[in-house]
Design an enzyme around this catalytic site. Structure first.
Site, PDB file in Angstrom:
ATOM      1  N   LEU A 170      32.415  33.441  46.975  1.00  0.00           N
ATOM      2  CA  LEU A 170      31.431  33.487  45.901  1.00  0.00           C
ATOM      3  C   LEU A 170      31.816  32.535  44.774  1.00  0.00           C
ATOM      4  O   LEU A 170      30.951  32.036  44.057  1.00  0.00           O
ATOM      5  CB  LEU A 170      31.317  34.914  45.343  1.00  0.00           C
ATOM      6  CG  LEU A 170      30.489  35.899  46.163  1.00  0.00           C
ATOM      7  CD1 LEU A 170      30.648  37.303  45.625  1.00  0.00           C
ATOM      8  CD2 LEU A 170      29.021  35.499  46.148  1.00  0.00           C
ATOM      9  N   GLY A 171      33.113  32.306  44.603  1.00  0.00           N
ATOM     10  CA  GLY A 171      33.549  31.407  43.548  1.00  0.00           C
ATOM     11  C   GLY A 171      35.059  31.394  43.412  1.00  0.00           C
ATOM     12  O   GLY A 171      35.766  32.184  44.044  1.00  0.00           O
ATOM     13  N   THR A 209      29.110  36.941  39.136  1.00  0.00           N
ATOM     14  CA  THR A 209      30.166  36.096  39.707  1.00  0.00           C
ATOM     15  C   THR A 209      30.650  35.101  38.657  1.00  0.00           C
ATOM     16  O   THR A 209      31.862  34.884  38.496  1.00  0.00           O
ATOM     17  CB  THR A 209      29.650  35.347  40.947  1.00  0.00           C
ATOM     18  OG1 THR A 209      29.341  36.296  41.976  1.00  0.00           O
ATOM     19  CG2 THR A 209      30.686  34.372  41.472  1.00  0.00           C
ATOM     20  N   GLU A 213      34.416  34.910  37.183  1.00  0.00           N
ATOM     21  CA  GLU A 213      35.233  33.703  37.315  1.00  0.00           C
ATOM     22  C   GLU A 213      35.555  33.086  35.955  1.00  0.00           C
ATOM     23  O   GLU A 213      36.659  32.552  35.757  1.00  0.00           O
ATOM     24  CB  GLU A 213      34.538  32.689  38.217  1.00  0.00           C
ATOM     25  CG  GLU A 213      34.282  33.151  39.648  1.00  0.00           C
ATOM     26  CD  GLU A 213      35.545  33.530  40.406  1.00  0.00           C
ATOM     27  OE1 GLU A 213      36.646  33.145  39.981  1.00  0.00           O
ATOM     28  OE2 GLU A 213      35.436  34.243  41.419  1.00  0.00           O
ATOM     29  N   HIS A 222      42.676  39.997  38.069  1.00  0.00           N
ATOM     30  CA  HIS A 222      41.934  41.096  38.695  1.00  0.00           C
ATOM     31  C   HIS A 222      42.467  42.418  38.160  1.00  0.00           C
ATOM     32  O   HIS A 222      43.672  42.567  37.927  1.00  0.00           O
ATOM     33  CB  HIS A 222      42.075  41.043  40.215  1.00  0.00           C
ATOM     34  CG  HIS A 222      41.317  39.908  40.832  1.00  0.00           C
ATOM     35  ND1 HIS A 222      41.869  39.068  41.776  1.00  0.00           N
ATOM     36  CD2 HIS A 222      40.050  39.464  40.632  1.00  0.00           C
ATOM     37  CE1 HIS A 222      40.968  38.178  42.151  1.00  0.00           C
ATOM     38  NE2 HIS A 222      39.852  38.395  41.463  1.00  0.00           N
ATOM     39  N   TRP A 224      43.136  45.227  39.373  1.00  0.00           N
ATOM     40  CA  TRP A 224      44.173  45.950  40.125  1.00  0.00           C
ATOM     41  C   TRP A 224      45.484  45.151  40.207  1.00  0.00           C
ATOM     42  O   TRP A 224      46.433  45.564  40.854  1.00  0.00           O
ATOM     43  CB  TRP A 224      43.678  46.313  41.529  1.00  0.00           C
ATOM     44  CG  TRP A 224      43.442  45.135  42.423  1.00  0.00           C
ATOM     45  CD1 TRP A 224      44.297  44.625  43.357  1.00  0.00           C
ATOM     46  CD2 TRP A 224      42.277  44.289  42.467  1.00  0.00           C
ATOM     47  NE1 TRP A 224      43.746  43.531  43.974  1.00  0.00           N
ATOM     48  CE2 TRP A 224      42.502  43.307  43.450  1.00  0.00           C
ATOM     49  CE3 TRP A 224      41.065  44.281  41.779  1.00  0.00           C
ATOM     50  CZ2 TRP A 224      41.552  42.331  43.752  1.00  0.00           C
ATOM     51  CZ3 TRP A 224      40.134  43.315  42.066  1.00  0.00           C
ATOM     52  CH2 TRP A 224      40.377  42.350  43.050  1.00  0.00           C
ATOM     53  N   ASP A 232      47.598  44.162  35.677  1.00  0.00           N
ATOM     54  CA  ASP A 232      46.686  43.078  35.313  1.00  0.00           C
ATOM     55  C   ASP A 232      47.015  42.494  33.945  1.00  0.00           C
ATOM     56  O   ASP A 232      46.243  41.717  33.393  1.00  0.00           O
ATOM     57  CB  ASP A 232      45.230  43.543  35.357  1.00  0.00           C
ATOM     58  CG  ASP A 232      44.900  44.559  34.268  1.00  0.00           C
ATOM     59  OD1 ASP A 232      45.837  45.087  33.630  1.00  0.00           O
ATOM     60  OD2 ASP A 232      43.707  44.828  34.049  1.00  0.00           O
ATOM     61  N   VAL A 234      47.041  43.833  31.071  1.00  0.00           N
ATOM     62  CA  VAL A 234      46.220  44.371  29.977  1.00  0.00           C
ATOM     63  C   VAL A 234      46.528  45.862  29.856  1.00  0.00           C
ATOM     64  O   VAL A 234      46.501  46.594  30.854  1.00  0.00           O
ATOM     65  CB  VAL A 234      44.714  44.159  30.239  1.00  0.00           C
ATOM     66  CG1 VAL A 234      43.885  44.777  29.110  1.00  0.00           C
ATOM     67  CG2 VAL A 234      44.402  42.673  30.368  1.00  0.00           C
ATOM     68  N   THR A 237      43.445  48.888  30.495  1.00  0.00           N
ATOM     69  CA  THR A 237      42.738  49.048  31.763  1.00  0.00           C
ATOM     70  C   THR A 237      43.597  49.918  32.681  1.00  0.00           C
ATOM     71  O   THR A 237      44.767  49.605  32.912  1.00  0.00           O
ATOM     72  CB  THR A 237      42.488  47.686  32.436  1.00  0.00           C
ATOM     73  OG1 THR A 237      43.733  46.988  32.573  1.00  0.00           O
ATOM     74  CG2 THR A 237      41.539  46.845  31.608  1.00  0.00           C
TER      75      THR A 237
END
Length: 624
Positions: A170-171, A209, A213, A222, A224, A232, A234, A237
């Site tokens: 997708l990208g 998408t 991106e 990501h 997870w 990740d 952060v 999250t």
């Protein structure tokens, strides 16, 4: 396999691994950025106040009409990016109550570039036709020489390449710290869209998408952490076991992450577009660290890309006209603008919504490959040294019908004795009007010009060509298949009278359309090419023409030494004489270089025909 059956596939982490293998220094650069980011987060625990606006350029690479997505879809995608990053998305209310306090406006926005890297006005959309049917994550889409389009200055613009991606991608995006020449985001064309104007790759057609991106491009991982219960980077999250797909039911608890479970509605998960709806405050702070003093993307703050250049002193072209209109071509012209160094010409089908843009230093441009009996529009913009002017009002022209009739002024001339005298070094038109019609023409050579070249062109049917001497003896024949032009070259001949016969193969004829015939005579010999299946297809070469590199991988340069300014038309034919490419350039006096690209074509021998004024040269090109 339909899109509804596929799962989201982001190639960013695999692309990062590929980059690190080719440039080990990236690891050190990213480590420095991470240290800077952690310090920024410590010193700036709250959300930033100033809005950051990033200029965006869309590079649209298309191999089919469907891949050449509309301006409307691009604008819808840009609007969705702005809504998602400002938390003004219409589905923000779908964020579970447990995560509402963490969802935030990132204060990052995006504008379609109005000024290009040279300071000229732009739409922020670059469209290019490509012979590449499917790109991968190897960055070919980011290089003009590989069928893509070169990046704009990535310190001043966000480059978004839109193309057909293979392998289910997708990208993919480049994290901060990579090379400027490849910096940006690559997106599957069918994923471009918004919640209100979706693309075609459901369930990944609402523009998320691009949001995902661009999040990577702004240094988000990501959610997870690309590991089982990974990190990740952060803090707000929740740790989750792995990527989520589809649209899970809240709560989905993994990794002992508490009653609220995974933040699967976060843009950095793998859920469907319709299930994504938030960035967290921690993600926002991490992205904003890039724009602090000394940050990896701070140069974007000083970009003028969002500001249109002033047009003072650069006028608007007038007197637009279309001439030499045929079934498939037209020459467009306009009046010169004082101070203009070049002109941007836009043209399109009158029924279309998107324009094709070319730049030229001349005040005319020859279009080819048009459709018969079809209306087209064009408009022109002057480009001055300091700024660009406004586009002119659009002018419409219509190509001629393929069934346009013509008059044959040479009948009756069905036999050699009835052959009509024609002038040399001049074009004539005539037609084969019936299945039994044969046209005979007579001309003479002189001692000062006794070498002969006969060209039969613009064939409406499968016509062939023969050359005879005054006694009726056949000297040469050209019998190409279909409507390929016919050429006969006869050097070191005696002076005297000669005859040309034009006839239809297997009684082919066209009662409505004429062919073009030209007999050239010269004191110099006309040259031919060895290895071509046609009869004598190269003509007298007055200027110096070279190809390099030769052999080539398909990307090559044509060098033309010109005595004056004129249009140069370069066509490429395969070994069967089928035309596979034709482009027209403007040459200046002296050495000129023009780049062409046959990448994606089969290996083998090709012939490059260069037309400049009244001269034509054909060179053999080997593609390896």
């Amino acid at each position: 396999m339909t899109w509804a059956q596929q799962t989201r596939n982001c190639g960013t982490m695999e692309y990062l691994e590929y980059q690190m293998q080719n440039d080990p220094s990236i690891s050190g650069k990213m480590a420095e950025i991470e240290t800077f980011t952690n310090n920024f987060i410590t010193e700036n625990p709250g959300s930033p106040k100033a809005v950051i606006t990033i200029p965006v350029v869309f590079h649209v690479l298309y191999n089919t009409a469907a891949q050449n997505i509309s301006d409307a879809l691009i604008l819808a995608q840009l609007n969705q990016l702005n809504q998602d990053f400002a938390r003004l998305n219409s589905d923000a209310g779908n964020t579970p109550t447990a995560f509402q306090s963490l969802a935030t406006n990132t204060n990052i926005q995006f504008c379609l570039a109005q000024r290009d890297p040279s300071g000229n006005a732009t739409t922020g959309i670059v469209r290019k036709s490509t012979t590449v049917t499917s790109f991968s994550s190897n960055d070919a889409v980011k290089y003009t020489a590989q069928g893509g389009d070169n990046a704009w200055d990535a310190t001043k613009y966000l480059n978004l390449w839109v193309c057909n991606l293979g392998g289910g991608l997708l990208g993919y995006a480049q994290f901060p710290g990579g090379a400027v020449a490849t910096d940006g985001v690559v997106l599957l064309y069918s994923s471009i869209g918004s919640l209100t104007t979706p693309g075609s790759s459901a369930p990944y057609n609402y523009g998320r998408t691009a949001t995902h991106e661009v999040g990577h491009w702004l240094n988000l991982r990501h959610i997870w952490g690309d590991a089982n219960c990974g990190n990740d980077l952060v803090s707000d999250t929740p740790t989750q076991q792995t990527s989520n797909y589809g649209c899970p039911t809240f709560p989905k608890v993994t990794c002992s992450n508490g009653a609220n479970g995974d933040m699967f509605m976060n843009y950095m998960d793998y859920t469907d577009d319709g299930c994504m709806n938030m960035f967290s405050a921690g993600q926002s702070t991490r992205m904003n660290a890039l724009f602090a003093t000394g940050g990896a993307r701070v140069g974007l703050l000083s970009s003028l890309g969002c500001s249109a250049p002033t047009t003072t002193g650069c006028g608007t072209p007038s007197s637009l006209a279309a001439g030499s209109i045929t079934t498939s071509s037209a020459t467009l012209s306009w009046a010169a603008v004082s101070g203009a160094v070049s002109y941007n010409l836009q043209y399109k089908l009158s029924s279309a919504t998107t324009w094709t843009t070319v730049n030229t230093t001349a005040t005319s441009y020859a279009l080819s490959g048009l459709t018969a009996a079809t209306a087209y529009q064009f408009q022109v913009q002057a480009v001055c040294a300091s700024a660009s002017g406004s586009y002119s009002a659009a002018t419409t022209f219509t190509t001629t019908s393929a069934t346009t009739t013509c008059t044959d002024n040479y009948e009756a001339n069905e036999t050699r004795t009835a052959g009509k005298t024609i002038a040399t070094n001049a074009n004539i038109t005539a037609k084969i009007g019936t299945s039994t019609d044969k046209d005979w023409f007579k001309f003479s050579t002189t001692s000062a010009a006794r070498n002969i070249k006969v060209v039969l062109d613009q064939l409406p049917a499968d016509y062939d060509l023969k050359l005879f001497n005054n006694s009726g003896t056949q000297l040469a024949v050209s019998q190409n298949t279909g409507t390929t032009l016919e050429t006969i070259i006869r050097n070191t001949t005696s002076t005297g009278t000669y005859y040309v016969q034009v006839y239809g193969y297997s009684s082919a004829f066209n009662a409505n359309s004429c062919y073009s015939l030209r007999v050239n005579t010269s004191s110099s010999s006309f040259r031919t090419i060895e290895g071509a299946e046609t009869e004598s297809i190269e003509v007298q070469a007055i200027e110096e023409v070279t190809l390099f590199p030769n052999p080539s991988n398909g990307n090559f340069t044509v060098s033309v030494l010109s005595d004056n300014e004129a249009d140069v038309t370069i066509a490429v034919y395969d070994i069967t004489s089928k035309a596979i490419l034709s482009e027209t350039f403007n040459s200046t006096k002296g050495e000129n270089s023009f780049n062409l690209d046959l990448q994606g074509r089969a290996k083998g021998i090709y012939f490059v025909e260069v037309k400049h004024g009244e001269t034509k040269t054909i060179k053999k090109l080997i593609v390896e």
